[in-house]
Structures are given as structure tokens and as C-alpha cells.
Design an enzyme around this catalytic site. Structure first.
Site, PDB file in Angstrom:
ATOM      1  N   TRP A   1       0.578  -0.973   0.309  1.00 26.79           N
ATOM      2  CA  TRP A   1      -0.324  -0.058   0.342  1.00 26.79           C
ATOM      3  C   TRP A   1       1.201   0.931  -0.454  1.00 26.79           C
ATOM      4  O   TRP A   1       1.139   2.378  -1.140  1.00 26.79           O
ATOM      5  CB  TRP A   1      -1.246   0.141   1.717  1.00 26.79           C
ATOM      6  CG  TRP A   1      -2.176  -1.427   1.565  1.00 26.79           C
ATOM      7  CD1 TRP A   1      -1.906  -1.988   2.363  1.00 26.79           C
ATOM      8  CD2 TRP A   1      -3.078  -1.564  -0.127  1.00 26.79           C
ATOM      9  NE1 TRP A   1      -3.166  -3.359   1.805  1.00 26.79           N
ATOM     10  CE2 TRP A   1      -3.841  -2.355   0.564  1.00 26.79           C
ATOM     11  CE3 TRP A   1      -3.298  -0.981  -1.376  1.00 26.79           C
ATOM     12  CZ2 TRP A   1      -4.528  -3.154  -0.492  1.00 26.79           C
ATOM     13  CZ3 TRP A   1      -3.943  -0.952  -1.925  1.00 26.79           C
ATOM     14  CH2 TRP A   1      -4.739  -2.804  -1.788  1.00 26.79           C
TER      15      TRP A   1
ATOM     16  N   LYS B   1     -11.980  -2.242   6.738  1.00 24.27           N
ATOM     17  CA  LYS B   1     -11.021  -2.871   7.830  1.00 24.27           C
ATOM     18  C   LYS B   1     -11.894  -3.418   9.745  1.00 24.27           C
ATOM     19  O   LYS B   1     -11.977  -4.008   9.899  1.00 24.27           O
ATOM     20  CB  LYS B   1      -9.392  -2.860   7.747  1.00 24.27           C
ATOM     21  CG  LYS B   1      -9.272  -2.430   6.163  1.00 24.27           C
ATOM     22  CD  LYS B   1      -8.958  -3.199   5.052  1.00 24.27           C
ATOM     23  CE  LYS B   1      -8.958  -3.458   4.066  1.00 24.27           C
ATOM     24  NZ  LYS B   1      -7.877  -2.291   3.609  1.00 24.27           N
TER      25      LYS B   1
ATOM     26  N   ASP C   1      -1.337   6.680   5.938  1.00 29.64           N
ATOM     27  CA  ASP C   1      -2.678   5.986   5.642  1.00 29.64           C
ATOM     28  C   ASP C   1      -3.733   4.939   7.381  1.00 29.64           C
ATOM     29  O   ASP C   1      -2.100   4.334   7.828  1.00 29.64           O
ATOM     30  CB  ASP C   1      -2.191   5.031   4.594  1.00 29.64           C
ATOM     31  CG  ASP C   1      -3.557   3.843   4.137  1.00 29.64           C
ATOM     32  OD1 ASP C   1      -4.251   3.361   4.654  1.00 29.64           O
ATOM     33  OD2 ASP C   1      -2.965   3.272   3.175  1.00 29.64           O
TER      34      ASP C   1
HETATM   35  C1  LIG Z   1      -6.544  -2.064   2.498  1.00 29.67           C
HETATM   36  C2  LIG Z   1      -5.871  -1.009   1.868  1.00 29.67           C
HETATM   37  C3  LIG Z   1      -5.489  -0.227   1.262  1.00 29.67           C
HETATM   38  C4  LIG Z   1      -6.483  -0.160   0.127  1.00 29.67           C
HETATM   39  O1  LIG Z   1      -7.452   0.278   0.370  1.00 29.67           O
HETATM   40  P1  LIG Z   1      -9.214   0.723  -1.005  1.00 29.67           P
HETATM   41  O2  LIG Z   1     -10.110   1.441   0.144  1.00 29.67           O
HETATM   42  O3  LIG Z   1      -9.714  -0.933  -1.703  1.00 29.67           O
HETATM   43  O4  LIG Z   1      -8.594   1.415  -1.771  1.00 29.67           O
HETATM   44  C5  LIG Z   1      -4.628   0.524   1.144  1.00 29.67           C
HETATM   45  N1  LIG Z   1      -4.090   0.834   2.098  1.00 29.67           N
HETATM   46  C6  LIG Z   1      -4.200  -0.265   3.786  1.00 29.67           C
HETATM   47  C7  LIG Z   1      -2.808   0.249   4.212  1.00 29.67           C
HETATM   48  C8  LIG Z   1      -5.102  -1.563   3.499  1.00 29.67           C
HETATM   49  O5  LIG Z   1      -5.192  -1.768   4.636  1.00 29.67           O
END
Ligand SMILES: *Cc1c(COP(=O)(O)O)cnc(C)c1O
Length: 361
Positions: free
Chosen positions: A102, A196, A172
Site C-alpha cells: 500500500w 477494515k 494511511d
Molecule cells: C485495504 C487497504 C488499502 C486499500 O483500500 P481500498 O479502500 O481498497 O482502496 C490501502 N491501505 C491500507 C493500509 C489498506 O489496508
């Protein structure tokens, strides 16, 4: 009806109390005679829902008044572009730490819009650790410094934040939001996809310091401009109404049933300890991450034997522990133990692992 223990990395489990509440309000939300799915986002009833969701998020996360909360779409992945488009506008530079896929995707996207620099990476050891950072290597005039706080695929987390001085820290937090208290004032921007730890997929939360809004690059699409969404109370276009409603229920659960983020952290630490202690004592299973960087949320582990891993995944699934197969880039298994996973679920998983180890020794 038998519910499984779902260890999926995302979309993932939601608290049973939330699902039941949503079910009970499915046909008639608080006397409106409609489902939340069906109502106008401009209606008075819905306005109450989105305002309450924001107020709860502010309260639970203790978000300072000089930060805006935005409810957007496009997932965390869209933020990989939105962050540089909106923030890479003074020196046009930004620093990135590569701690997994990511983080790497975020960096690659930023490199399309400005001068993105990799400060450190842990790719040399399959992202099994968080690199030690030396602030003297940071770009002094960077527009921001980006990290992926919890690395969902690899199971690492920053226990300490990089000291970026006056350079805004952007994180993030898709897979660790609401897992424990976080000092929002240390960040310029925090963003997270919902699926999540907050809600079903569909809403992306952005928490942004007000002074960082309003400087977007000229080429920024209207829908990617933070200012547009901030000025319109996340109602420039139709927001993901139902997902925001479920998020409100989840926040009520965190506040009222759990008792807030300190309590949530206690529970999460207790759950993670149970699993990590077992991994450390087991002769068959072992964690893949260095101890000091272990995530509270995602726990990858292996037996060291691909066939045995496959046997474990198959038998655990049959026993009602689902989605334990690890990410293809790490192999083995991964147990995602987000907020909604009860302690009992981890207890039962560990008991199952012990039994499997005995039977296959
Ligand atoms: C799941 C995840 C993403 C991607 O998220 P989307 O909503 O599918 O774009 C990005 N960063 C992290 C840390 C993630 O766990």
C-alpha cells in the site's frame, strides 16, 4: 444459523450488535417508513445520521476543531492520488517510507504529480519490519511526509511516529483506525477506507488540518479536491449513505458498548497477546514479523512448510475459522483480528492451532 469466525483482512467482520441493529431498522428507520438505503441524502432524517456520524467520530477519536472530517468514496487507493494533488503544491516534493504494497502504491501515485522521494524501505526482507528512520535524511522543504501506519498485508505497525518537524505527516490508517487512541494533532492528514475496522466498503474517511485545504494543483479533478468536499459538508454529490449509517452504528458500539478507544486498545492488546504468545511458544507456527514492530490488527504466521500451511487453512476453514489464508506475497496464514473479532474468537483459534500442532507433529 451458524456464524463463522472471520479473520479476513478486509472487508472484515462487523460487531454482531451492529448487524442486529441494522437488521431491526432495515424496513423502517426510526419511524420514517423507509430504509436508510432508500432515503434522500438531502432529507432531514439523513442529515441527522451523517451529522451524528461525524460528531461521534470526532468524539471517539478526539479530533481537534481545526481539522475537517470528510466522508469520501474511491477507497484509500484514491487518497494515494488525492493527497499529492492537494498537498504537493509548494515545493512539489514529498517523502515516502515504503513498508509494504500500500505504501508503495501511494508512492508511485505521488511520483506522477511531483517529486516523491523514498526515504527508507523494508522490501529487502519482505516488509517484515519498520525501517529505522534518520530525520537528517528527510527533505527539509517537503510538502508532506507519508507513512502507511499499519501494514495490513505484512502485519507491521509504527509504534513510534517519525519526527518530521514542521513538515505535515500524512498517514494511511485504513487498517488501524479506531483500534486505539491516536493523537490527531500530530498529523496533517489521516485517511482510511472503512472496510477494515469501521463499516462495509464504500466510505473513505479523511481527517485533514484546515490549513492544508484549498491549495490543490490546477489539474485536480473537482471530485478529488478536498476543498470542494469540505465546503459542501461531504455532500457535493451523493455520499455513500448506507455505509455512513453503519459507521455511525459502529461508532456507537465503540463508544457505548466498548467504552471508547482506551478500552478498545486494552481488548485488542489482550487478543493480540494471546495469539503472539502462542506463536512464540509453538514449535510448528511462527510469526513472520520482528517482535518490536508487530501489528495489533494483522498477524501473519507460517509453519515453514507450504503443504502443512495448506492443510491448516483447509482444516481451519472446515472448523469455522475462515479467511486465514495469507496474502500471496507472504504465503502461510494471516489472522486479521480487528475490533469486531471477539476475544473468544482468538481463544478458539489458538486452541485449534494447538490441537493441529499436536496432531501433525
Ligand atoms: C485495504 C487497504 C488499502 C486499500 O483500500 P481500498 O479502500 O481498497 O482502496 C490501502 N491501505 C491500507 C493500509 C489498506 O489496508
Amino acid at each position: 444459523m451458524a456464524r463463522v469466525y472471520n479473520f479476513s483482512a478486509g472487508p472484515s467482520m462487523l460487531p454482531e450488535a451492529v448487524l442486529k441493529k441494522a437488521a431491526s431498522e432495515m424496513l423502517d428507520y426510526e419511524g420514517s417508513g423507509q430504509s436508510v438505503m432508500e432515503m434522500s441524502h438531502r432529507s432531514k432524517v439523513y442529515d441527522g445520521i451523517i451529522k451524528k456520524a461525524e460528531a461521534l467520530l470526532r468524539e471517539v477519536m478526539n479530533i481537534p476543531d481545526n481539522y475537517k472530517v470528510l466522508f469520501l468514496q474511491g477507497g484509500a487507493s484514491s487518497q494515494f492520488a488525492m493527497v499529492p494533488l492537494n498537498l504537493m503544491t509548494k515545493s512539489g516534493k514529498a517523502d515516502y517510507v515504503i513498508t509494504g504494497q500500500w505504501a508503495k502504491k501511494a508512492y508511485k501515485e505521488a511520483a506522477r504529480y511531483g517529486e516523491a522521494k523514498v526515504i527508507a524501505s523494508s522490501e529487502d526482507k519482505t516488509f517484515s519490519y519498520i525501517p529505522k528512520l534518520d530525520p537528517s535524511t528527510f527533505t527539509k522543504d517537503a510538502d508532506y511526509f507519508h507513512i502507511c501506519m499499519n501494514n495490513t498485508i505484512y502485519g507491521t505497525v509504527y509504534h513510534e511516529l517519525p519526527d518530521t518537524g514542521d513538515v505535515p505527516l500524512v498517514a494511511d490508517i485504513s487498517s488501524c483506525i479506531l483500534s486505539k487512541p491516536i493523537d490527531v494533532s500530530k498529523f496533517g492528514v489521516l485517511y482510511a477506507g472503512a472496510q477494515k475496522n469501521m463499516a462495509p466498503a464504500g466510505v473513505t474517511i479523511v481527517i485533514i488540518r484546515e490549513d492544508l485545504i484549498g491549495h490543490a494543483q490546477e489539474i485536480t479533478p473537482t471530485m478529488f479536491n478536498y476543498q470542494i468536499h469540505a465546503d459542501n459538508g461531504s455532500m457535493f454529490n451523493t455520499p455513500p449513505c448506507y455505509t455512513i449509517y453503519i459507521m455511525k452504528l459502529v461508532l456507537e458500539w465503540v463508544k457505548n458498548e466498548i467504552g471508547g478507544l482506551e478500552k478498545m486498545q486494552e481488548i485488542n492488546e489482550k487478543k493480540a497477546k494471546l495469539l503472539y504468545d502462542f506463536l512464540d511458544s509453538s514449535k510448528m507456527f511462527k510469526g513472520t514479523v520482528v517482535k518490536e514492530d508487530r501489528s495489533l490488527m494483522n498477524v501473519p504466521f507460517v509453519t515453514g512448510d507450504a503443504e502443512l500451511d495448506a492443510k491448516f487453512v483447509k482444516e481451519s476453514t472446515e472448523a469455522g475459522f475462515v479467511n486465514l489464508k495469507g496474502h500471496r506475497s507472504v504465503g502461510g496464514m494471516r489472522a486479521s483480528i480487528y475490533n469486531a473479532m471477539p476475544y473468544e474468537g482468538v481463544e478458539k483459534l489458538v486452541a485449534f492451532m494447538k490441537k493441529f500442532e499436536e496432531e501433525n507433529a
